[in-house]
Design a protein around this motif. Structure first.
Motif, short mmCIF file in Angstrom:
data_model
loop_
_atom_site.label_atom_id
_atom_site.label_comp_id
_atom_site.label_asym_id
_atom_site.label_seq_id
_atom_site.Cartn_x
_atom_site.Cartn_y
_atom_site.Cartn_z
N GLY A 59 0.79 -1.22 0.00
CA GLY A 59 0.00 0.00 0.00
C GLY A 59 0.82 1.27 0.00
N ASP A 60 0.11 2.37 0.17
CA ASP A 60 0.75 3.68 0.16
C ASP A 60 1.57 3.90 1.42
OD1 ASP A 60 -0.54 4.15 -2.20
OD2 ASP A 60 -1.96 5.60 -1.41
N ALA A 61 2.65 4.64 1.27
CA ALA A 61 3.48 5.03 2.41
C ALA A 61 3.07 6.43 2.85
CB ALA A 61 4.95 5.01 2.02
N ARG B 31 4.71 1.33 0.54
CA ARG B 31 5.29 0.44 1.56
C ARG B 31 5.47 -0.93 0.92
NH1 ARG B 31 4.80 1.28 7.30
NH2 ARG B 31 4.79 -0.97 7.34
N TRP B 32 6.59 -1.55 1.20
CA TRP B 32 6.89 -2.89 0.71
C TRP B 32 7.35 -3.75 1.87
CZ3 TRP B 32 6.92 -4.82 -4.43
CH2 TRP B 32 6.49 -3.90 -5.39
N ARG B 33 7.26 -5.07 1.69
CA ARG B 33 7.76 -6.00 2.70
C ARG B 33 8.64 -7.04 2.01
NH1 ARG B 33 4.81 -10.28 6.65
NH2 ARG B 33 6.62 -10.54 8.00
N TYR C 259 14.00 3.09 1.18
CA TYR C 259 14.49 3.60 2.45
C TYR C 259 13.73 2.94 3.60
CZ TYR C 259 10.52 6.73 1.60
OH TYR C 259 9.29 7.24 1.31
N LYS C 260 14.34 2.94 4.78
CA LYS C 260 13.78 2.25 5.93
C LYS C 260 12.47 2.87 6.40
CE LYS C 260 18.29 0.68 7.47
NZ LYS C 260 19.30 0.71 8.52
N ASN D 218 9.99 1.51 2.79
CA ASN D 218 9.30 2.39 1.84
C ASN D 218 10.10 2.48 0.55
OD1 ASN D 218 7.29 2.95 3.72
ND2 ASN D 218 8.40 4.68 4.55
N ALA D 219 9.39 2.77 -0.52
CA ALA D 219 10.03 2.91 -1.82
C ALA D 219 9.39 4.03 -2.62
CB ALA D 219 9.93 1.60 -2.60
#
Length: 114
Positions: free
Chosen positions: A22-24, A57-59, A83-84, A69-70
């Motif tokens: 989803g969105d960060a 957001r990524w996992r 980035y973290k 986050n990307a």
């Protein structure tokens, strides 16, 4: 196949090891029970779907398992920066999105016989 840089593992890995979640940088309500149904709908369901730069957001599910986050260009599917989680949204120059982000769309070619 895409290679995605995990900021925790500090290496590029195959896209198959990651999941978009989803969105960060979403502003979450402090007291969700106090908001109206319309505000809840907007917060929970409605998201922008821009053409171009997006922060997600990524996992890294098959690696360290951590969220990060990307910044990604939705046109070229190119990752500009990872980035973290918890770090502020980076400011990226428009120059980071190069000419390879330009794609010819149906709307742009409509009416042309090729």
């Amino acid at each position: 196949m895409l290679l995605i840089h995990c900021p925790y593992c500090e290496e590029e890995r195959s896209e198959l090891e990651f999941r978009a979640v989803g969105d960060a940088h979403i502003a979450r309500p402090e007291n969700i029970a106090a908001i109206s149904d319309a505000e809840f709908e907007e917060y929970f369901f409605l998201r922008d779907n821009p053409k171009g730069l997006i922060f997600e957001r990524w996992r890294h599910i098959s690696g360290c398992g951590r969220f990060f986050n990307a910044a990604r260009d939705t046109v070229s599917d190119r990752f500009l920066k990872t980035y973290k989680a918890g770090e502020p949204k980076p400011s990226l120059p428009i120059a980071a999105m190069t000419d390879e982000t330009v794609v010819e769309t149906y709307e742009a070619t409509e009416g042309r016989a090729e």
